[in-house]
Each structure stands twice: as structure tokens, then as C-alpha cells.
Design an enzyme around this catalytic site. Structure first.
Site, PDB file in Angstrom:
ATOM      1  CG  ASN A 248     -27.415  12.556  15.847  1.00 44.91           C
ATOM      2  OD1 ASN A 248     -27.195  11.826  16.809  1.00 44.91           O
ATOM      3  ND2 ASN A 248     -26.493  13.363  15.355  1.00 44.91           N
TER       4      ASN A 248
ATOM      5  CG  HIS B 238     -20.999  10.039  19.013  1.00 46.13           C
ATOM      6  ND1 HIS B 238     -20.969  11.133  18.180  1.00 46.13           N
ATOM      7  CD2 HIS B 238     -19.769   9.961  19.593  1.00 46.13           C
ATOM      8  CE1 HIS B 238     -19.773  11.705  18.256  1.00 46.13           C
ATOM      9  NE2 HIS B 238     -19.032  11.013  19.100  1.00 46.13           N
TER      10      HIS B 238
END
Length: 330
Positions: free
Chosen positions: A181, A149
Site C-alpha cells: 500500500n 483506499h
């Protein structure tokens, strides 16, 4: 000097003026029409191209040709696929199949609302992007990268609809999972949310970079992996965040912090300040311009006002339990 500033120092100095850095920009310039040539039919201008910035240099010598006549068959681009979502706005880079940039606004009040749950969201392709330029679910299958994201789902928990929109692949970039991440990058996102406890408004622009590195022969080159079948989704070498915070009156002063992190495992003991990067360097590397309407005299340094540091939270361990992606339905 941070490791990132060292990596892109040649960009700051202008030594790589367009040489090798991938430009993800929403600006485009229309060709000059010679004064002696007939005007082609009126054509649409790509999003993000203000008329005031179009090239308007008068021709000094009449030309026997009309290259602008090509536009009668259609404008090649570049085209910026801009989207206005509930919790963010974004621009998509068709060539890289990555966001060019995403921008969000968070507040203490917005983060306190709990109308959405990511368990009810699913990754999905963005059908507003033409199919041939669209990132696909199967591109990430067994790629070794997370669907990362750019606007975090945790930033828009105020509604399920807003959270669902963060799961479009046009809001994703391939990111290293373990060590980045699901670790340092997640802690960095948490740092941004914690700023809402200190400032009334926190606005964040995030995006990918494709930076050069020096090879043994002494030359600088840009090299990045491409995933998918056929390979078409670029894996960024780095990511940036530009943080803009204020206490309700941006006409007075605005606090700014700009960071660039490598798309690679980062030790959680690494100080966040090591990734501080001049805004000018990010602009040169991305081809974008930030805060052009904000005077220098009204800018304050984020890390001089607050402690720029991450907190290693347990949610990182929980995220590591993510199940293997299922095979895509073809």
C-alpha cells in the site's frame, strides 16, 4: 505468462466455475413463480438487477407449493449498497465488508486542481451501510493492515468534500502496508494518474479479489484472513484494476489495461507488465462483468500504446512515517 495469470489460470479455463471464488456482484435473480401459484405481493428488487435479466422461465408442470410466497416476508438479497460520490461511484460487499468495486474518472485538468488536502480528512465509518454489515474503525485497530483506499485520495484533490468521501471505510480494504500500500500499489496508482497526460479521459475500476491457491495435497482452496472483533472484515488476497482510456471520442477506440496484484510486499524492481491479466480472468474471479457494451473491434491494448511501468517516487518514504493508529473510542 504473469504470476497472477498462472494463479488464476484454472478460472480462465472454467475449472473453478463458482467453486471457492467469492463472488462480489451487484446482480441478483428473482425466483421463478410457478404458473399455477398465486403471485406474491410486489417486492423491491436489489440494486443492480435489471428487469431484463431476471429469470423468466415458465413452469411446465403445475406445482402444489409456492416457494415464492416466502418473498412476502422480505427479500433476502443479495443487496448491493451502491453509492454515488462526488469523485467516484461504488458498490459495497456486505459479506466481506469490502468494496465490491469502485469506479473513478480522472483527467489532466481534474488532477491539476488543488482544492483538497488529506491532512484535513479523517477515516470514518459509512453510516449508509446497515450497522451489522458495516466495517468499523476498531476493526482495523492493531490488525497489522492499512486502511487501503480503493479510490485514492490523491485522485480527487479538486475539492475537500470529494477527498473526504474517499475516507469512508466503504472505500477501504485491508492492505499490507510496507511493500504494498505504501510502496508498489502507491506507484501503480501514480502510473494511472500519469496516463492522464496521454489520454483525455482515464476511467479506472478497482476492487478486491479472493483467489484460490494450490496446496501441497494438490487441491486448490481459497483462504483469507478476517480482521476485527468479532472477526468480520475480509482481507483480500489480491486487488485488480481495470483501466479504460480514450482521447475524447470513446465511440472510435478505447484503450484498456487490466491488472491483478497480490496483497503482499512487491519488490519495486518488479515490472508492472508481470501483473497484466486478461479481463475475462478478472470477471470470472470477481463475478463481475466489465465493458459489455464495448465491441472487441474498438478495444486497444494499453501496454502496446504506452510504457506500462512504475516510477518509484519519494512520497513512498513519506507515507511510511504514518503514525500508529489511535485506540478507537468505544
Amino acid at each position: 505468462m504473469s504470476r497472477i495469470v498462472e494463479s488464476i489460470g484454472l478460472i480462465v479455463a472454467g475449472a473453478v466455475a463458482g467453486g471457492g471464488v467469492v463472488y462480489a456482484t451487484s446482480q441478483s435473480r428473482a425466483p421463478v413463480v410457478p404458473a399455477a401459484a398465486p403471485q406474491p405481493p410486489s417486492l423491491p428488487v436489489p440494486h443492480g438487477s435489471p428487469a431484463g435479466r431476471l429469470s423468466n422461465v415458465p413452469a411446465t408442470i403445475p406445482a402444489p407449493v409456492n416457494p415464492s410466497g416466502f418473498l412476502a416476508f422480505g427479500l433476502p438479497g443479495p443487496i448491493s449498497d451502491q453509492a454515488v460520490r462526488t469523485g467516484f461511484i461504488s458498490s459495497y460487499d456486505r459479506r466481506m465488508r469490502n468494496p465490491a468495486w469502485v469506479a473513478e474518472h480522472i483527467t489532466k485538468e481534474s488532477l491539476a486542481q488543488r482544492g483538497g488536502d488529506r491532512k484535513n480528512s479523517a477515516f470514518k465509518e459509512d453510516e449508509s451501510i446497515p450497522e451489522k454489515f458495516r466495517a468499523r474503525l476498531q476493526d482495523y485497530f492493531r490488525s497489522g493492515y492499512d486502511r487501503g483506499h480503493q479510490v485514492p485520495a490523491a485522485d480527487v484533490k479538486f475539492s475537500q468534500a470529494a477527498m473526504d468521501e474517499t475516507f469512508y471505510l466503504s472505500n477501504m480494504s485491508p492492505q499490507v502496508g510496507d511493500g504494498f500500500n505504501r510502496d508498489y500499489w502507491a506507484h501503480f496508482e501514480d502510473f494511472c494518474r500519469r496516463l492522464a497526460n496521454q489520454y483525455e479521459n482515464v476511467r479506472i475500476v478497482t476492487g478486491p479479489l479472493y483467489l484460490p491457491r494450490k496446496y501441497p495435497d494438490g487441491k486448490w482452496r481459497v483462504s483469507y484472513e478476517v480482521i476485527g472483533n468479532p472477526p468480520n472484515v475480509a482481507v483480500p488476497t489480491h486487488f485488480y484494476k481495470v483501466i479504460v482510456a480514450d482521447n475524447g471520442n470513446p465511440q472510435e477506440t478505447v484503450t484498456i489495461g487490466s491488472f491483478v496484484l497480490p496483497n503482499a510486499p512487491i519488490d519495486n524492481a518488479t515490472k508492472l507488465t508481470e501483473f497484466l491479466t486478461p479481463l475475462d480472468a478478472i470477471e470470472r474471479a470477481s463475478g463481475l462483468e466489465f465493458l459489455t457494451a464495448l465491441k472487441s473491434s474498438k478495444r486497444r491494448e494499453l501496454c502496446q500504446e504506452t510504457s506500462c511501468s512504475i516510477i518509484v517516487r519519494q512520497f513512498a518514504d513519506k507515507n511510511k512515517e504514518i503514525k500508529r493508529l489511535p485506540a478507537p473510542k468505544l
